[in-house]
Design a protein around this motif. Structure first.
Motif, mmCIF file in Angstrom:
data_model
loop_
_atom_site.group_PDB
_atom_site.id
_atom_site.type_symbol
_atom_site.label_atom_id
_atom_site.label_comp_id
_atom_site.label_asym_id
_atom_site.label_seq_id
_atom_site.Cartn_x
_atom_site.Cartn_y
_atom_site.Cartn_z
ATOM 1 N N VAL A 4 11.296 9.026 1.353
ATOM 2 C CA VAL A 4 10.816 7.610 0.644
ATOM 3 C C VAL A 4 10.118 6.717 1.927
ATOM 4 O O VAL A 4 10.424 6.692 3.074
ATOM 5 N N GLY A 5 8.666 6.700 1.504
ATOM 6 C CA GLY A 5 7.765 6.141 2.708
ATOM 7 C C GLY A 5 7.711 4.715 2.606
ATOM 8 O O GLY A 5 8.687 4.065 2.139
ATOM 9 N N ARG A 6 6.964 3.830 3.357
ATOM 10 C CA ARG A 6 6.868 2.648 3.365
ATOM 11 C C ARG A 6 5.476 2.087 2.983
ATOM 12 O O ARG A 6 4.534 2.862 3.142
ATOM 13 N N ILE A 7 5.586 0.733 2.176
ATOM 14 C CA ILE A 7 4.130 0.293 1.852
ATOM 15 C C ILE A 7 4.313 -1.086 2.630
ATOM 16 O O ILE A 7 5.236 -2.002 2.584
ATOM 17 N N LYS A 8 2.846 -1.644 2.537
ATOM 18 C CA LYS A 8 2.716 -3.044 2.939
ATOM 19 C C LYS A 8 2.525 -3.628 1.645
ATOM 20 O O LYS A 8 1.899 -3.216 0.692
ATOM 21 N N LEU A 9 3.541 -4.515 1.352
ATOM 22 C CA LEU A 9 3.532 -5.692 -0.084
ATOM 23 C C LEU A 9 2.756 -6.849 0.353
ATOM 24 O O LEU A 9 3.417 -7.463 1.124
ATOM 25 N N GLY A 10 1.679 -7.083 -0.399
ATOM 26 C CA GLY A 10 0.902 -8.390 0.114
ATOM 27 C C GLY A 10 0.168 -8.112 1.165
ATOM 28 O O GLY A 10 0.294 -7.058 2.009
ATOM 29 N N SER A 11 -0.305 -9.211 1.751
ATOM 30 C CA SER A 11 -1.231 -9.336 3.055
ATOM 31 C C SER A 11 -0.584 -10.249 4.099
ATOM 32 O O SER A 11 -1.313 -10.442 4.931
ATOM 33 N N GLN A 12 0.586 -10.675 3.659
ATOM 34 C CA GLN A 12 1.339 -11.629 4.687
ATOM 35 C C GLN A 12 2.073 -10.800 5.899
ATOM 36 O O GLN A 12 2.651 -11.420 6.661
ATOM 37 N N GLY A 13 2.483 -9.348 5.815
ATOM 38 C CA GLY A 13 3.107 -8.766 6.819
ATOM 39 C C GLY A 13 4.455 -8.290 6.424
ATOM 40 O O GLY A 13 5.089 -7.301 7.054
ATOM 41 N N LEU A 14 4.741 -8.453 5.045
ATOM 42 C CA LEU A 14 5.841 -7.728 4.475
ATOM 43 C C LEU A 14 5.751 -6.199 4.174
ATOM 44 O O LEU A 14 4.844 -5.882 3.603
#
Length: 342
Positions: A4-14
């Motif tokens: 399970v990889g990681r993704i950036k959710l939105g553009s605020q750093g989450l």
């Protein structure tokens, strides 16, 4: 097991796991609550497998799902997860009300923090939009909660494109949660493009069509007492017979691909882009393991088009919800100039 990889959710750093875990069905709406020790074991198994984005709401129970997560997150587990919860739906007996007034927003946040046993919430969504309160007023209070460190990021659920724009102008919205699956695609016209234009992440709930793409029409035979899916238009006999053909075609293609129907339906959502995080819910470790295998399924553009042809908008019979449940279609709020704080 698939990584399970990681993704950036939105553009605020989450940053979150590429697939999340919807926790609602553990405590509410899909029949009786499931045994607490089993659900805590499932949550811990998910985290150990790399699924760290956990989704709940104060209305699940009400409150019991947040309490369950609070127990699961004790003893050093909190730091490993991205915790999302929601406010805005108030249930009192048979009565359901939607609230977004500042006083309520603050009280709801304090209540969730207490039940979850945490100092802050990673992603705090307005679960449904209060059409009596300008969205700017609701987001204004959420912005204060961000400044106070009680929440990290702000989200909306089932909000229209114009509501999202107005909210985002007050404080950046990190994610919009919406129903998106092979048989729920009305969001593709306006809402998805708006999120992408504004750099807002997309969290897809019910990516398996509330279990329809796991079991097909026979799912309705297993609905327990108190399962609200019994009342949804798509699961009524007159619509189900028609919708069965969609399941059959997806099932056929899954057999060709050497995967399950649910894995194929979930892979379709994953292929929508790296700004999309589906949050399938489950109460069984076996189903959870199956769901994360969807991450390793590769679909060609031709296969994507074929899947979409099975479930074009006019191919699905019955609405997502009955008329009593608000969705983004009725999420417009009055202009800010109309608001007189009490």
């Amino acid at each position: 097991m698939a990584k399970v990889g990681r993704i950036k959710l939105g553009s605020q750093g989450l940053e979150v796991s590429a697939q999340g875990l919807g926790c609602m069905g553990m405590s509410a709406f899909y029949g009786p609550p499931k045994p607490e020790p089993d659900m805590i074991a499932l949550i811990h198994h998910a985290i150990d497998s790399g699924v760290t984005f956990l989704d709940t709401s104060d209305v699940y129970g009400p409150h019991t799902n947040e309490i369950l997560l609070g127990k699961a997150l004790k003893d050093g587990v909190r730091d490993k997860v991205e915790l999302a919860t929601k406010f805005g739906i108030v249930v009192s007996g048979e009565k359901r009300e939607i609230r977004g007034d500042p006083e309520y927003v603050r009280a709801a946040c304090e209540g969730s923090l207490k039940r979850l046993g945490v100092d802050f919430i990673d992603l705090y969504y307005q679960h449904r939009v209060d059409t009596r309160v300008p969205i700017e007023v609701t987001i204004g209070e959420l912005k204060k909660l961000v400044e106070e460190g009680k929440i990290k990021y702000i989200g909306l659920s089932e909000a229209s494109a114009s509501t999202i724009r107005r909210a985002h102008a007050v404080h950046p919205i990190t994610a919009v949660q919406l129903e998106w699956s092979l048989w729920a695609r009305d969001v593709e016209e306006e809402i998805i493009p708006t999120c992408r234009e504004l750099g807002i992440g997309i969290v897809a709930y019910s990516p398996l069509g509330r279990g329809f793409f796991s079991s097909g029409p026979k799912l309705v035979q297993s609905f327990a007492e108190g399962d609200f899916r019994k009342y949804l238009p798509r699961f009524q006999p007159e619509n189900l017979e028609h919708n069965k053909t969609i399941f059959d075609k997806v099932n056929e293609m899954a057999a060709r691909k050497g995967c399950t129907t649910s894995q194929l339906a979930l892979a379709w959502v994953h292929h929508q882009g790296n700004d999309v995080c589906p949050i399938p819910g489950t109460t069984k470790i076996g189903n959870f393991n199956q769901n994360i295998e969807a991450l390793s399924i590769k679909l060609t553009p031709e296969e994507m088009a074929e899947l979409e042809s099975y479930a074009a908008a006019d191919a699905v019979k019955g609405d997502r919800y009955d008329a009593a449940i608000a969705t983004w279609k009725d999420s417009e709020t009055p202009p800010l100039s109309s608001w007189k704080a009490v």
